[in-house]
Write an enzyme that holds these catalytic residues in place. Sequence first.
Site, PDB file in Angstrom:
ATOM      1  N   ASP A  76      42.736  14.507  65.683  1.00 45.28           N
ATOM      2  CA  ASP A  76      43.130  14.144  67.031  1.00 45.28           C
ATOM      3  C   ASP A  76      43.448  12.655  66.999  1.00 45.28           C
ATOM      4  O   ASP A  76      43.063  11.959  66.059  1.00 45.28           O
ATOM      5  CB  ASP A  76      41.944  14.450  67.956  1.00 45.28           C
ATOM      6  CG  ASP A  76      42.212  14.004  69.369  1.00 45.28           C
ATOM      7  OD1 ASP A  76      43.351  14.168  69.828  1.00 45.28           O
ATOM      8  OD2 ASP A  76      41.279  13.493  69.998  1.00 45.28           O
TER       9      ASP A  76
ATOM     10  N   LYS B 168      59.412  -0.574  84.813  1.00 51.32           N
ATOM     11  CA  LYS B 168      58.910  -0.794  83.452  1.00 51.32           C
ATOM     12  C   LYS B 168      59.089   0.492  82.663  1.00 51.32           C
ATOM     13  O   LYS B 168      58.961   1.596  83.202  1.00 51.32           O
ATOM     14  CB  LYS B 168      57.455  -1.233  83.459  1.00 51.32           C
ATOM     15  CG  LYS B 168      56.469  -0.205  83.982  1.00 51.32           C
ATOM     16  CD  LYS B 168      55.043  -0.688  83.824  1.00 51.32           C
ATOM     17  CE  LYS B 168      54.094   0.428  84.262  1.00 51.32           C
ATOM     18  NZ  LYS B 168      52.700   0.033  84.216  1.00 51.32           N
TER      19      LYS B 168
ATOM     20  N   ASP C  47      37.498  14.576  69.247  1.00 51.84           N
ATOM     21  CA  ASP C  47      36.368  14.145  70.060  1.00 51.84           C
ATOM     22  C   ASP C  47      36.360  14.776  71.443  1.00 51.84           C
ATOM     23  O   ASP C  47      35.386  14.663  72.163  1.00 51.84           O
ATOM     24  CB  ASP C  47      36.365  12.624  70.195  1.00 51.84           C
ATOM     25  CG  ASP C  47      37.513  12.149  71.057  1.00 51.84           C
ATOM     26  OD1 ASP C  47      38.586  12.773  70.984  1.00 51.84           O
ATOM     27  OD2 ASP C  47      37.342  11.182  71.797  1.00 51.84           O
TER      28      ASP C  47
ATOM     29  N   VAL D 198      39.553  -1.150  33.460  1.00 51.96           N
ATOM     30  CA  VAL D 198      39.994  -0.382  32.308  1.00 51.96           C
ATOM     31  C   VAL D 198      40.867   0.790  32.736  1.00 51.96           C
ATOM     32  O   VAL D 198      42.003   0.923  32.329  1.00 51.96           O
ATOM     33  CB  VAL D 198      38.780   0.138  31.509  1.00 51.96           C
ATOM     34  CG1 VAL D 198      39.257   0.916  30.297  1.00 51.96           C
ATOM     35  CG2 VAL D 198      37.905  -1.019  31.101  1.00 51.96           C
TER      36      VAL D 198
END
Lengths: 415, 975
Positions: free
Chosen positions: B288, B440, B670, B967
């Site tokens: 989610d 907006k 959740d 390594v």
Amino acid sequence: MLEPVEDSQAVVRPEDDDNIDDEDLEGANNSAAAGAGNASGATSNRPPSSAFHQQKLPAWQPLLTAGTVFPVFLIMSIAFICLGVALLLANSNISELSIDYTDCKRIGDRTPCANLVKKPEFYYNYSVCQCRLEFKLDKPMTGQVYAYYALTNFHQNHRKYVKSHDRMQLSGRRYSDLDAECEPYRTSADGKWIAPCGAVANSLFNDTFKLMRRVGSLETVPWTVKGISWSADVARKYGRVDTWNGTAKPPNWAVPESARSPIGYTGDEELQVWMTVAALPTFRKLHRRLIHSDISAYAEGLPAGNYSLLVNYSYPVAGFGGTKSFVLATAGLLGGRNAGLGGLAIAVGCLHLALCCALAVLHTHAKRNRETDPYYGMDPLHRALLENTPTGASSADTASEDGDVSVVARRPRTT
Amino acid sequence: MRHHRPAGSVNNSRTRLLRHGTWQAAKWKQVQVGDLLMVESNCLLPADILLLSSSEPKGICYIETANLDGETNLKVRQSLPATSEHKQPSQLHSLQGQLVCEPPDDDTTKFKGSLYLDQVRYPVSLNQLLMRGTCLRKTSYVIGLVVYTGADTKVMKNSKPVPLKRSRVERESNRYFLLLLLILAFFTLFTTVANMVWTSRIGPFAWYITNNEISVGHFGAVLITCFIMFHTIVPISLQVTLEFMRIFQAYFIQCDLDMYDPIADIAAEARTSSLNEELGQVNFIFSDKTGTLTQNSMVFQGATVAGRMYGDAVSNGAEAYEFVSGVNSMRSEAAQGQNKDLDDFLSILTVCHTVIPERDSHDNLLEYSASSPDESALVYAAKDMGYELFERSLDTFVIVKVNGEMRRFEVLATFEFTSDRKRMSMVVRCPNGAIRVFCKGADSVIFSRLQSPHLVSETTNHMSKFAMAGLRTLCIAVGDMPQSEWSRLHTEYENARNDIERREAKLALVAEKLEKNLRLLGATAIEDRLQVGVPATINDLLLAGIRIWVLTGDKLETAVNIGYSCRLLQPEMEVRTLTGSSLSQVRSAVAELSHWLCGIASVKGKEPALVIEGESLSWASHQSVRNEFIDVCLQCRTVICCRVSPKQKSDVVRYVREAMPSAVTLAIGDGANDVPMIQESHVGVGLKGKEGLQAAAASDYSLSQFRFLKKLLLVHGAWNYHRVTIVILFSFYKNITIYVTAFWFALVSGFSGQVMFEKWTQALYNVFFTGATPFALGVWDRSCSVENCMRYPQLYRESQGSDRYNFKVFALWMLNGVYHSAIIFLCVLLAVSTGAVFSDGKTAGLYYLGSLVYAIAVITVGLKAGLEHTAWTGMSHLAIWGGIGNYLVFLVISSNFFPHAGGNFAEVVGYDRALFGSGMFWYLLMLVPALALTRDVAWKAYKKTCRKTLREEVFEMEKLRKDPSTVLFQGTYRK
């Protein structure tokens, strides 16, 4: 008016930071956790921090590579070869003489006893086919000498046979209402309880032997039946019998148990040895222990020379293709003579030595190759995984490098 | 069981029903369709109800739908005007009518119906429906008509029965169990038939054996005897061992301090223990977004106003940017009050939204309740700059307090944000009387409605910088409107608003006429804060070979943005979007995508990513395209599904499960909207977050932070996988090793079914003598150190596949058990073959052979367990040596029991001295386990020298005190 607004804007966690790495996180977590733990005390859900709970119990982590294993194999091979050699040496000191008398012939008419002793007629008449075997002991047997009888192809370990007895009767704790497993040797025809009941007791080995040494005339070698059974059997497994009233002898027996051992089963060691059913169809049972008294000729053991074995042959084995042997033997630490024990130890030692060499070669080979190829010795699949992972380092690594997260940003193809 | 408890409490929750003209308290389970219901503030709705009236004027009410879709903002619902004044029981009683609506379904975004009152038809829609599970806020009460109850409610239709989850390892083990049953059947039948042959051929001559005639009864008896003898090779105790082990494993998960959140004081919780090993095999994570990847709290970080940028994105390396907040500079400039554009900009932020200030009885501001966290972040930011949203009345006025001065904006019209329009605008009468349009929205829609391209290039430039730093941007524009034009549009607006059936479309048309000739002011930058450590965790999980898909109910832009900021999407990836609003469109889009994937496969360094919207997803899940669609998805590095319903989330998981039956899926979320997906996936992880506990309650494991997933999978998962698989293999092995000797013995005992072990000793094998070893292996063994598991996520891939646990591995282990049993039996056979095994010349029998075999098998099996340990803890020593010690102690006890316990232990009278006192016992003890395990040790040494796995390689490095990164990972590691 300002306060709550400030609050709700500050929903960001205190530890929250733009550039967070795991190391910092853990630190923040732990310090904060410690604080929380101290502050809130009992109400905290903080898990216990002991090594046990955090799965951090100290542990020994042996590394099993060719390099660490070959010295172990070396030590073990030396130990086993030494053990094997010691056992073989000890084994050579154990004497053993086995005389197969299955086909011995009746004294007088030379009829093979095996032909006469057959189930059921001969056996049920309690007849005895007497035969004599002459043999020569080239070397003396030193130490305690034991006399065994050995049977082959006799399945004392067969389930139907094994269970046909009554433990409680033998321990002297039961006289009647015997275990049904004893059938058909549970009660006699006249309704008496058979003592001891069952197929095992009924088939008691009943050949008898007389060992004689030719020293001019024939001299009987002294032996005893005492101490042929386990002491625990004599003491606890087999008990006394207070009364023999209302009991009958097993049908195959010539005499009742009361005649063999009036005090009860605890005194009949021959029976005890027989009733300890053998593990394998080929088996040997202790029959007599030679008496080595200091004043006799047998103080050191059994001297070399000519011997004569008188057998009262009455146990039928020919019907199922079995054999009977009379065995004279001494015992070592591991019992009777058995070269296989030493041989096995040496074989295992050699196997370990061979593996030790192979692993040592493997080790030096791998060590040399690793200098040029760091991936040498890896499973091809896993090697491919590493080689195809151009950015193998995780965030924990890269983040510790002062915010250089560029490595994190790229990532291998994983399909 | 655990899932039933909440149900009980839910059924008995209280609510109020209208009965006999009064409001009466009732239990939830008493609520029936057609009832009139009153729900009070902050209460959960017990059923889907049609809103009739509320305590507020015009029948308005506010609800929170966090339980349904995970969104925590308040939403407005309004009743029909015809019913909004019916508040008293008597008024309600007079309300006569009929509601016609659709049959119950699972779509939480659609509702249509008609309410007939006095023969007048009123259309009702989602705007009047209050769904079960939503919570009433800011409204004293609502009165509604119950439409759907119980299992018919939308939220229940979305949830599914709790599935019984079993791990892949367990499912496979059950198959292997069958193999063992076959072996058992073979041993039983073979021995029975051989017994028949032996009895008919040798039996008649073996005069000493009684009751040994062939008959049907005999056959049956032998069959049963053999079955009883061999059934012990099936480790019945394994299930018990596994259960206990898993309880401990789960307990350790809960105890992990690294998965404990000290701020929320929440530790990890393992709600099931049967999936511990499944955590080590995860191939797919379905996550989610809101509240899982992000904290679900937006923070205003900067803006660009009239070509000036507040805040900056600074490079902190080759490709990543950090954002330096511009809030401070903005605040100080706003305080001076010189910048007219900034004043407009902030005014728009304070006015143009649907945020409602919540105040307590003393008029103190509690919080701003916003329909989206973005809006609330903007309003809070404006407040911080001195522009405080003081009061607001929906659709009438907004009062803004600027540096102590109250400004009143009269709201003339509001056009709300929709995902189609991608913008919100308001027509307001400013304090100076002028009428202005505040707007907006997304840059794409704003830029096309501008008067002039003034500022566009600067703003675009700045916005791209914001986006680079992972911020969400929103353009702000303003337009002036002469009074005359407004008068004309006003009537149009009112008509549109009053049109019930085509209201949305008509309003949109009006908005189009209003939103033009705008003047660009600038853009805002908001950060949806990721949870701590999310990008790093995602990076590591990807390194671990796990594919991560994001399934969110959020907007497409937001989802993609988060995808970038948590580094699931990366700049060099090619992101495509699957769009289409009909089956044919989606079909061609899928075909196009699959063509694109073919092309991209050849380009090195380009990785495909796919973004899917909920609507196209529903078309793509149609039978005819689904397979091709899933195929496309699986070829992409990552997939982001946005605007998906809870049901769709679980559908996606199901499609992947169906397409890749061997893959293990994990879902993490959740909110209650994640519950179906959590239940559908192999492993469900719930975050105990702000959105209640529904997800955690339905999950298998619950955490408090997304980043804890890393340790849960990479450490606990990988460890438990290794533990469980090795314990299963070992448990089968140990029973095979000891009990197949019964078969070898049958070969020399006339196939009679005779057992060579004393019965009590045999019965205690799995409990006292070898019971603790698998347990220690399964609880305390650590296949790799925590540090290395976390540092090298690649190690996870070893457990992910089935390389370590498959049929071949299982068969080889069983074969090894048979081999060990043969070695043990043959060696003991060799040793006792002479019969005389004691130094005093005495002979031993059947049970002596059995005791030797048993003792050596117990020791061999114990040492084999030791060999399989990666980490010998004190517990391992206790289990291995304790098990062997138990046997020795038991031997002493059982040897001295008879005749005091009935007929029991008669077979082993005096065996303590017989075994401990004989050289043979010690000889075999030294030699046979060493011989039997030679192959195992040598093979391990070979493997760990020439065919090391990555895990073994890292382990070796660790032991040799070398840093694996220098390594092994040297090609990639940068100094």
